[in-house]
Design a protein around this motif. Structure first.
Motif, PDB file in Angstrom:
ATOM      1  N   VAL A  45       0.842  -1.198   0.000  1.00  0.00           N
ATOM      2  CA  VAL A  45       0.000   0.000   0.000  1.00  0.00           C
ATOM      3  C   VAL A  45       0.875   1.245   0.000  1.00  0.00           C
ATOM      4  N   LEU A  46       0.753   2.026  -1.066  1.00  0.00           N
ATOM      5  CA  LEU A  46       1.505   3.276  -1.217  1.00  0.00           C
ATOM      6  C   LEU A  46       0.596   4.488  -1.317  1.00  0.00           C
ATOM      7  N   ASP A  47      -0.607   4.295  -1.817  1.00  0.00           N
ATOM      8  CA  ASP A  47      -1.530   5.414  -1.994  1.00  0.00           C
ATOM      9  C   ASP A  47      -1.865   6.059  -0.639  1.00  0.00           C
ATOM     10  N   ASN A  48      -1.801   7.390  -0.607  1.00  0.00           N
ATOM     11  CA  ASN A  48      -2.130   8.185   0.580  1.00  0.00           C
ATOM     12  C   ASN A  48      -1.220   7.893   1.776  1.00  0.00           C
ATOM     13  N   MET A  49      -0.032   7.355   1.513  1.00  0.00           N
ATOM     14  CA  MET A  49       0.909   7.027   2.580  1.00  0.00           C
ATOM     15  C   MET A  49       2.224   7.764   2.345  1.00  0.00           C
ATOM     16  N   HIS A  50       2.893   8.119   3.443  1.00  0.00           N
ATOM     17  CA  HIS A  50       4.199   8.784   3.341  1.00  0.00           C
ATOM     18  C   HIS A  50       5.269   7.785   2.900  1.00  0.00           C
ATOM     19  N   VAL A  94      -6.028   4.106   7.542  1.00  0.00           N
ATOM     20  CA  VAL A  94      -5.916   3.180   6.403  1.00  0.00           C
ATOM     21  C   VAL A  94      -5.405   1.824   6.870  1.00  0.00           C
ATOM     22  N   ILE A  95      -4.396   1.842   7.730  1.00  0.00           N
ATOM     23  CA  ILE A  95      -3.798   0.604   8.234  1.00  0.00           C
ATOM     24  C   ILE A  95      -4.812  -0.217   9.025  1.00  0.00           C
ATOM     25  N   LEU A  96      -5.535   0.424   9.929  1.00  0.00           N
ATOM     26  CA  LEU A  96      -6.520  -0.286  10.738  1.00  0.00           C
ATOM     27  C   LEU A  96      -7.665  -0.831   9.894  1.00  0.00           C
ATOM     28  N   VAL A 100       4.661  -1.387   9.209  1.00  0.00           N
ATOM     29  CA  VAL A 100       4.316  -0.004   8.898  1.00  0.00           C
ATOM     30  C   VAL A 100       5.477   0.927   9.224  1.00  0.00           C
ATOM     31  N   HIS A 101       5.436   2.091   8.603  1.00  0.00           N
ATOM     32  CA  HIS A 101       6.378   3.182   8.912  1.00  0.00           C
ATOM     33  C   HIS A 101       5.638   4.485   8.627  1.00  0.00           C
ATOM     34  N   LEU A 102       5.135   5.092   9.688  1.00  0.00           N
ATOM     35  CA  LEU A 102       4.294   6.277   9.532  1.00  0.00           C
ATOM     36  C   LEU A 102       5.130   7.533   9.297  1.00  0.00           C
ATOM     37  N   SER A 103       4.449   8.581   8.864  1.00  0.00           N
ATOM     38  CA  SER A 103       5.099   9.858   8.564  1.00  0.00           C
ATOM     39  C   SER A 103       5.908  10.364   9.751  1.00  0.00           C
ATOM     40  N   TRP A 159      -0.939  14.980  11.704  1.00  0.00           N
ATOM     41  CA  TRP A 159      -2.208  14.750  11.031  1.00  0.00           C
ATOM     42  C   TRP A 159      -2.079  13.700   9.930  1.00  0.00           C
ATOM     43  N   LYS A 160      -0.894  13.621   9.306  1.00  0.00           N
ATOM     44  CA  LYS A 160      -0.675  12.594   8.299  1.00  0.00           C
ATOM     45  C   LYS A 160      -0.624  11.227   8.945  1.00  0.00           C
TER      46      LYS A 160
END
Length: 285
Positions: free
Chosen positions: A107-112, A144-146, A128-131, A136-137
């Motif tokens: 999953v790349l869409d809407n993700m940092h 999306v992940i949940l 995962v690796h969040l912004s 807010w991102k």
């Protein structure tokens, strides 16, 4: 005599049962820009460390400068014949495993940075690796992940792990001295693209969303109190994770009783080769 014999039989039965109990070891590790501090030609030091740890699943973040082929080649050297890389540019995440990695979603869409979801040995696994820059991102990304995690048939056996770049209210006492707040304020002044505070206050919302969905923080489960302070590292950002916990493993509520062990792995290798410590758990199968 009969009582002694019966007692011996019961002891043997319990011993055999314990010996047959299968366990499953999982590690998540942000390896700092592709384990750049391991300058050996084939990342020999890192491979040796993974061999010693002997995980069944290894989730990686910042797998920079790897290709699918080079990841597979390295993973085989620590006895993981299966490997998946999210992408070959930027800061990708990856999964390697002793068991087949199937039904893979990248999953790349809407993700940092993006994330991987896959089925491994019956588990619904997300790395995962969040912004790192905007609160807010991160909130958008965790939604999306949940959503992805809870729409799987095996959602009751979910493992969500990685670098969340977000702190948890579960560690609130550790942050009460104000040092982490000062660091975020300073970073916001130094870098215009940083937006990690909500109205000047710490943001615990990402992990609140996860916990509200019923997931269990496996480290806090076994370690109610813990000092996250670490020595300053010889890395470009001088230990960004020095005084906070942003690397987590979460499991579904139904898996809580299966968690036998959890740890933040601190040793001679992890003290130097990344600005993050790996997190480990052992499950009862």
């Amino acid at each position: 005599m009969k009582k002694i014999l019966l007692l011996n039989l019961l002891c043997c039965w319990f011993f055999c049962l314990s010996a047959q109990q299968k366990t499953f070891k999982v590690i998540t590790y942000n390896i700092f820009e592709g384990m750049t501090l391991d300058t050996t030609a084939n990342k020999d030091l890192f491979v040796d460390w993974v061999k010693q740890q002997n995980p069944d699943i290894l989730a990686l973040q910042e797998v920079n400068k790897f290709t699918q082929l080079t990841l597979e080649t390295m993973a085989r050297r620590y006895n993981h014949p299966y490997a998946v890389l999210l992408k070959e540019k930027g800061f990708p995440v990856a999964l390697t495993s002793k068991y087949p990695i199937v039904n893979v979603q990248k999953v790349l869409d809407n993700m940092h940075h993006g994330f991987i979801r896959a089925d491994i040995a019956g588990f619904n696994v997300l790395v995962v690796h969040l912004s790192p820059h905007k609160y807010w991102k991160r909130h958008e990304e965790i939604e999306v992940i949940l959503q992805t995690a809870t729409t799987q048939a095996n959602q009751h056996k979910t493992i969500i792990m990685g670098d969340f770049n977000a702190i948890s209210i579960a560690d609130g006492d550790f942050y009460a001295n104000g040092k982490i707040l000062e660091k975020y304020v300073d970073m916001g002044k130094r870098y215009a693209y940083h937006d990690n505070l909500i109205d000047g206050k710490l943001d615990f919302g990402v992990h609140e969303k996860i916990v509200n969905q019923g997931y269990i923080d496996i480290f806090k489960l076994k370690h109610p109190t813990y000092d996250f302070t670490r020595p300053t590292l010889k890395t470009a950002d001088e230990g960004r994770n020095a005084s906070s916990r942003i690397d987590f493993i979460y499991v579904s509520k139904k898996m809580k009783s299966k968690v036998l062990e959890s740890a933040i792995i601190k040793d001679a290798f992890t003290n130097y080769y990344s600005d993050h410590y790996p997190v480990m758990m052992v499950l009862k199968r």
